[in-house]
Scaffold this active site. Structure first.
Site, PDB file in Angstrom:
ATOM      1  CG  HIS A   1      33.872  52.482  18.847  1.00 43.64           C
ATOM      2  ND1 HIS A   1      35.047  51.999  18.329  1.00 43.64           N
ATOM      3  CD2 HIS A   1      33.072  51.394  19.002  1.00 43.64           C
ATOM      4  CE1 HIS A   1      34.976  50.687  18.176  1.00 43.64           C
ATOM      5  NE2 HIS A   1      33.793  50.290  18.574  1.00 43.64           N
TER       6      HIS A   1
ATOM      7  CE  LYS B   1      26.974  53.513  21.546  1.00 49.50           C
ATOM      8  NZ  LYS B   1      26.982  52.075  21.900  1.00 49.50           N
TER       9      LYS B   1
ATOM     10  NE  ARG C   1      50.322  20.653  48.035  1.00 47.44           N
ATOM     11  CZ  ARG C   1      50.411  19.481  48.661  1.00 47.44           C
ATOM     12  NH1 ARG C   1      51.056  18.485  48.087  1.00 47.44           N
ATOM     13  NH2 ARG C   1      49.867  19.309  49.845  1.00 47.44           N
TER      14      ARG C   1
ATOM     15  CG  ASP D   1      44.328  19.835  46.719  1.00 40.58           C
ATOM     16  OD1 ASP D   1      43.543  19.288  47.521  1.00 40.58           O
ATOM     17  OD2 ASP D   1      45.041  20.805  47.022  1.00 40.58           O
TER      18      ASP D   1
ATOM     19  CD  GLU E   1      41.807  33.978  41.157  1.00 39.61           C
ATOM     20  OE1 GLU E   1      40.709  34.377  40.709  1.00 39.61           O
ATOM     21  OE2 GLU E   1      41.890  33.186  42.105  1.00 39.61           O
TER      22      GLU E   1
ATOM     23  CG  ASP F   1      25.893  52.163  29.739  1.00 36.73           C
ATOM     24  OD1 ASP F   1      26.693  52.002  28.791  1.00 36.73           O
ATOM     25  OD2 ASP F   1      24.754  52.645  29.578  1.00 36.73           O
TER      26      ASP F   1
ATOM     27  CG  HIS G   1      28.670  50.083  19.400  1.00 34.02           C
ATOM     28  ND1 HIS G   1      28.908  50.575  20.664  1.00 34.02           N
ATOM     29  CD2 HIS G   1      29.719  49.263  19.108  1.00 34.02           C
ATOM     30  CE1 HIS G   1      30.053  50.070  21.115  1.00 34.02           C
ATOM     31  NE2 HIS G   1      30.565  49.278  20.195  1.00 34.02           N
TER      32      HIS G   1
END
Lengths: 615, 615
Positions: free
Chosen positions: B28, B239, B463, B413, B356, B147, B253
């Site tokens: 790249h 670029k 649990r 649940d 997470e 970006d 690219h």
């Protein structure tokens, strides 16, 4: 409804939430109580929804992103007459439709399964995109979010996209009750903090006291009349609102109220108000319109074609045959070849940029509206959306996921770009279909076949060119396989798919020259797996050697085992898989280093055959 | 360096990027060229780093979040004298340290493997948090982002947390070159769009022409002197800057320049400038400080204790014994029981809220700084961070992940909260350790053992309460198992772990009463698996019945197979697992509905034993 009526309705929703959780002896009443006024105003004065016809094309769509507030949702269903008192009190019990977290598998009014936070909004963006660009029936999408879940990045992927796409048919109601599961959220009651963020992402924002039904009424009206951008109504609320023992107090998350009877009295007692929810306008489904004949691309045997190219070409063809097929990509359409679909069907192509959770959420949202989405990115990057895929399976969503750049065969880019865990992930998804073609005609056929399947479908494609070995009219049933080499003298069976199938064929040819006859099975349907063919091969040859461009866990090798885990005798098994951490190298070097090229396969096969002789 | 020198250095970085990609025939270069001026200024005038001592505690830390710009990174290493010309040109070749995307497995100056976009910043936040709250050696963390990757939600999880934690030692350099892989990004060169977003998340922002080295110099100085908040330098770049054939052009690219020789000439030819990177100040590692004796909690046999409680208590104890242990949680510490650690070691507890990906990224960052992180959330929600876990394994990061609420045994649940795919995910991670304890003493021992392991370690907790069956001095080696029932008359072996181990014991007792003797193995070490014990059981009993509270793919059943895939005869195998989509129900009802409770196990065992008799 007027102010007094709305207040009464909200209190009823609170009382019913408390009652449902008390009957279940579990659940999230306090998270329901904070949003009760918001729900009351929405249900009574803003939602257009026909509960008797949940598939009505002009129905507004409601998504409970904070899925744990299910008591509120079910209380609203009761107020709308969709469920009765008796059913409400079955909440969370075995066999009840009213699960701890709502799911469309059981309830026709639920758009998507929620309960993993931060997912309702991306799915809502998918529905809103369908509404704006495909359905054109004028519905609004209302998403009720909690404040804790605004920490999830998937929320901001969705917020960014909704702003960028000017989704003024999307309204987020953010229940800012200050308290998460284990204590205060980052921003507490600082509504401005949230407003700054949403504004920066191109949203219209309205801040409101979430317990002032008149103010909420005005806020929803403002949201409804906002054009050119999505709106978030940021509502300051109190968790457990209305019951002093729990209101705005920590440690009251996810459990019934300490004294339900007392709480109900404090809330003014049980009510039985019934809401006449406004009907949607008359509308007609558009997406049932089918195209014409399916004219799949045809490849000549011996041509060298990457399966990703065949995917893109087949999908473009499928798009002509079926008006309900849409494509979604994560800014790698030139690599996945989804761009082929884009060129021919730009109106049904959805660019989600590098945001894989959003991409899968959008697919789930579109599937909820009856579209048949194909979402593609690198196989490796579907791991980014694993939780969304898991939740899609809970929804029973019919989505196609297509992962390119499978395995170490991609070569120089190195391990970050290699899908080496995708089969394990996709096989473990409930009710999934997992396909891994090795040639272009096979790929095209499988792309067409997946459109009509249930549940999550995964197709694994490859970056590099591979020879076409099947004719264009060959058929590839889901759950099938192809026996490509077989004789009465077979002493071993090679089981492979994708790139390793070609290596296995080369190995079989080399072994044949040495007088060792081996069977070769193309296991293109990794799940469901062709038990009969594998069992017959085991009986005839005694030993199976599986070869996969994937980790040794959860992939092709384990899939083969599925045929033998009913207590029957199991054949001898050896699995070749990628057990190393690859670096950069050419595709051929990668396959060799991982020990899954023809040479390695032949060597392993020879060893096994010799061992069998010794024994 | 002055303006002219910086410009020359930047051109050298461009030329070397072009050369490396040309030699590799892939890579790249254009994504490297856009950021060359930024890198030149950073390397020459701002970074404090001793390349000969990458572990120096006061070294600044640099993270290449846009990992595909590796040619730029390696060109910078060459300019700093860390690698030579010859090595530069091994880029992307078999055996080279210079992979397509950088990884600390091979290069000592790389903090974390990148290449899956949007991950460098969350890891950078982890390093910056370590710097501010643990290391106190004053280093800065510089993260170079592209970006395109700002579309990833993980970026905004990290941005939110960095702002919230006032990480003024964190500086993001955003290379806004307008073009993603397949075309323009959402915001193109609209720097303000990015600035609004970062500002809203509490960041200081600086907008700059990324090719004006003096302006960049001032921007970095401003970033360095900013206190109380992190800074993002938003750099407008092109670029492929400097070579007309590719500059600011689409379709360029991820490939070498069309004419490298011409490009090098256009860039002013090959240079051999050498940068004297500034040294870090003298500093001492603090975290090597160990605590005292490990005093693990002890539980009495017969007590009923959830393994998640034992996890929290053991981790708190470990925190006293080891000063380098830190805990990280996703706003569910009251459920995972990480709160026990929090209470005793608040200074080493890191709340990541419901994010997470950020949580695992922070763990990787802290591990990079030598800390021993334990990151916990519900087992189900680690799927949210699957891509981060995958990348952590590429890094070779030593992190502990602890997933609570395993399986359908959580009860009411419902499926959204059930970890049913976690074992498949974690087993497929390269070089991982996967542990699944069934009692409190075993849990405590395993928590202590994991601290010293390599790679990604996963501990699965439950649990509900489960009886303590092992004494507090029992040892549980990694890769071991426990044979809990065995006799010469065993006709079958039950293999289980966690909640199903207790069901298996009950089933064995019931079968014994019916005169059927079965062996029971507690397979607490799911990976690596105890091959010897499984093989012996297979030889003695002929048939293995595995039982797991997990999907049938990729979990315990497949782990058992690992013992038999070297071509040896395989025993008869039957797997009991969760093959349904659970709803809400009590834990006991869930286990029964899934067919993994004692009754179901006994029934399956009887059937198998009878079949064997018939045969």
């Amino acid at each position: 409804m007027n102010t007094r009526q709305l207040h009464e309705l909200a209190q009823q929703l609170r009382v019913d939430s408390v009652r449902a959780a008390a009957a279940a002896e579990s659940g999230h009443p306090t998270s329901s109580m904070s949003a009760a006024d918001l729900m009351a105003v929405l249900l009574a004065n803003h939602l257009h929804y026909d509960f008797e016809r949940p598939a009505h094309p002009a129905n507004d769509r409601f998504v409970l992103s904070k899925g744990h507030a299910s008591p509120l949702l079910y209380a609203a269903y009761k107020a709308a007459g969709a469920i009765n008192e008796t059913e409400l009190l079955t909440f969370r019990k075995l066999g009840s439709r009213l699960e701890g977290h709502p799911t469309p598998r059981r309830l026709p009014w639920v758009e998507t399964a929620t309960g993993s936070l931060g997912q309702g909004l991306p799915v809502g963006v998918g529905i809103a995109l369908a509404g704006k660009r495909l359905d054109h029936t004028g519905y609004r999408v209302w998403v009720l979010c909690g404040d804790s879940e605004l920490a999830e990045g998937s929320i901001w992927e969705a917020a960014e996209h909704a702003g960028y796409e000017h989704l003024d048919n999307l309204i987020v109601i953010a229940d800012i009750n200050r308290l998460g599961q284990r204590g205060p959220t980052r921003h507490g009651h600082d509504l401005d903090a949230y407003a700054r963020r949403f504004k920066a992402f191109g949203w219209h924002t309205v801040e409101v006291d979430g317990h002032d039904v008149d103010a909420v009424e005005r806020a929803f009206a403002e949201a409804g009349s906002t054009t050119g951008q999505p709106t978030v109504v940021l509502a300051r609320t109190l968790k457990g609102k209305g019951v002093a023992a729990v209101q705005d107090r920590e440690g009251m998350h996810g459990k019934p109220l300490p004294d339900a009877e007392e709480a109900i009295t404090e809330l003014g007692g049980v009510r039985d108000l019934r809401v006449e929810v406004q009907s949607p306008p008359a509308a007609r489904m558009l997406h049932a319109v089918q195209g014409g004949h399916l004219d799949l691309p045809r490849y000549d045997i011996g041509d060298e074609v990457p399966t990703r190219d065949a995917y893109g070409q087949a999908l473009a063809a499928l798009g002509h045959a079926r008006g309900d097929v849409v494509a979604i990509d994560g800014e790698v359409g030139d690599s996945t070849r989804a761009e082929f679909f884009h060129k021919e069907h730009p109106e049904r192509y959805f660019e989600c940029y590098i945001a894989e959770q959003l991409m899968v959420g959008v697919a789930v949202g579109m599937a909820a509206r009856g579209w048949v989405p194909y979402a593609s990115t690198f196989a490796a990057f579907f791991t980014r959306a694993h939780d969304f895929i898991r939740m899609a399976s809970i929804s029973g969503a019919g989505i196609n996921l297509v992962g390119s750049h499978a395995g170490c065969a991609i070569g120089e880019d190195g391990p970050s770009q290699m899908g080496l865990e995708d089969l394990a992930m996709m096989r473990s998804v409930y009710d999934s279909t997992v396909l891994y073609p090795c040639d272009a005609n096979q790929t095209a056929r499988l792309v067409a076949a997946t459109a009509g399947l249930e549940g999550v479908r995964y197709l694994r494609t490859s970056r590099g060119k591979m020879p076409v070995i099947y004719g264009p009219t060959e058929e590839f049933p889901i759950g099938g396989s192809k026996v490509l080499r077989a004789s009465a003298e077979d002493r071993l069976t090679l089981v492979a798919a994708g790139v390793t199938l070609h290596e296995a064929l080369k190995a079989a040819d080399a072994l044949a020259e040495q007088g060792i006859s081996v069977r070769v099975i193309d296991l293109y349907s990794v799940k469901p797996v062709d038990r009969a063919t594998l069992r017959e091969a085991a009986e005839r040859t005694g030993c199976l050697l599986t070869v996969e461009d994937h980790r040794e866990q959860g992939g092709l090798g384990d899939a083969v085992l599925d045929a033998f885990t009913d207590g029957r005798p199991v054949p001898r098994l050896v699995r070749l898989a990628v057990r190393t951490m690859p670096g950069s190298a050419t595709p051929a070097e990668q396959l060799h280093a991982a020990g899954i090229d023809a040479e390695s396969i032949a060597a392993a096969a020879r060893l096994l055959v010799e061992e069998a002789v010794v024994r």
